[in-house]
Design an enzyme around this catalytic site. Structure first.
Site, PDB file in Angstrom:
ATOM      1  CD  GLU A  41     111.235 -17.602  95.216  1.00 17.68           C
ATOM      2  OE1 GLU A  41     111.220 -17.568  96.593  1.00 17.68           O
ATOM      3  OE2 GLU A  41     111.535 -18.420  94.810  1.00 17.68           O
ATOM      4  CE  LYS A 115     115.362 -19.296  93.961  1.00 22.63           C
ATOM      5  NZ  LYS A 115     114.237 -19.655  94.844  1.00 22.63           N
ATOM      6  CB  CYS A 148     114.210 -16.798  97.239  1.00 18.52           C
ATOM      7  SG  CYS A 148     113.794 -17.415  99.071  1.00 18.52           S
TER       8      CYS A 148
END
Ligand code: ACM
Length: 268
Positions: A41, A115, A148
């Site tokens: 990330e 995300k 994540c």
């Protein structure tokens, strides 16, 4: 299928230096070229932003001449290897800015995932992705993408698996200690390969609590075996062979099938 996970130690905001650092790490890769490279990330920008303006300023676009250096790096790497490359970067669209992962194949941009579940201060700098949760057709079967903190929402991995993902590319900047062990369960309950690329090092910026990234990038099999795991402090290039077809078997024991035995009518 040959997979490489890159574990780097970016310095905040030094995009050109960070990209050179990853290029140097990749020089050590073995022959033949990888079918898939996963990078962490925000692997070239750094993670610990202190304002939305800073996120906007470091964010890149894909538009025309303004395509940013991280996009160009990922594009070039995928052209050189001829394979798939997934890496995290901040992406700007109009007045919105996302914590995203770009997906390239053979020099072509195939997808950008924003995300969905932002972690802590990210909520102050970034806009949330609005889906869909991406599953991309590859010559090795379907590849899911999540970033994540998405992993701690089990619905994400489950959705990717139900959409047919055999393996999930998972760029992270893990700071919490239980990620590496937790991902074993995500792999097992969905019977998919989990390919998590984390960074190492520390960041302490703008009076925010300092962050130490725990490395431990890893490949986990559908049966929960850790096929490869990097150290928790050093940069690394983690190479691993996987057989994505193993993810088609959803049984955990002879008569116990995680997909056939689901009872979605009870879950809402
Ligand atoms: C995280 O989502 N970067 C912890």
């Amino acid at each position: 299928m040959k997979v490489i996970l890159v574990q780097n130690n970016p310095q905040f905001g030094k995009v050109a230096d960070n990209l050179s650092g990853v290029a140097r790490l990749l020089l050590d890769r073995s022959e033949p070229d990888p079918d898939l490279v996963v990078l962490p990330e925000l692997f070239a920008s750094g993670y610990q932003f202190v304002s939305r303006k800073e996120a906007m300023d470091l964010a890149e676009t894909t538009e025309g001449l303004t395509r940013g250096p991280t996009f160009v790096f990922l594009e070039t790497l995928s052209r050189e290897t001829g394979g798939w490359v997934v890496g995290g970067l901040p992406v700007r669209r109009g007045d919105r800015v996302f914590n995203s992962a770009a997906v390239f194949h053979g020099g072509e941009l195939k997808d950008i995932y924003d995300k969905t579940h932002l972690f802590e201060a990210e909520n102050r700098w970034f806009d949330c992705g609005t889906g869909p949760l991406p599953v991309i057709e590859t010559e090795f079967g379907k590849m899911g993408i999540m970033i994540c903190f998405d992993w701690l929402f089990p619905e994400v991995s489950r959705t990717l698996a139900l959409k047919g993902a055999r393996f999930v590319a998972h760029p992270v900047n893990w700071v919490l200690p239980f990620g590496p062990q937790g991902m074993i369960l995500r792999a097992v309950e969905n019977r998919v390969f989990m390919l998590t690329a984390n960074r190492v090092g520390e960041e302490a910026r703008g009076g925010l609590p300092p962050l130490r990234y725990i490395g431990s990038s890893q490949v986990v099999s559908p049966g929960g075996a850790i096929l490869a795991r990097a150290s928790d402090t050093e940069e690394a290039l983690l190479e691993c062979e996987i057989d994505p077809a193993l993810a088609d078997d959803k049984t955990v024991a002879a008569e116990s099938d995680f997909f056939r035995q689901r009872r979605p009518e009870l879950y809402s």
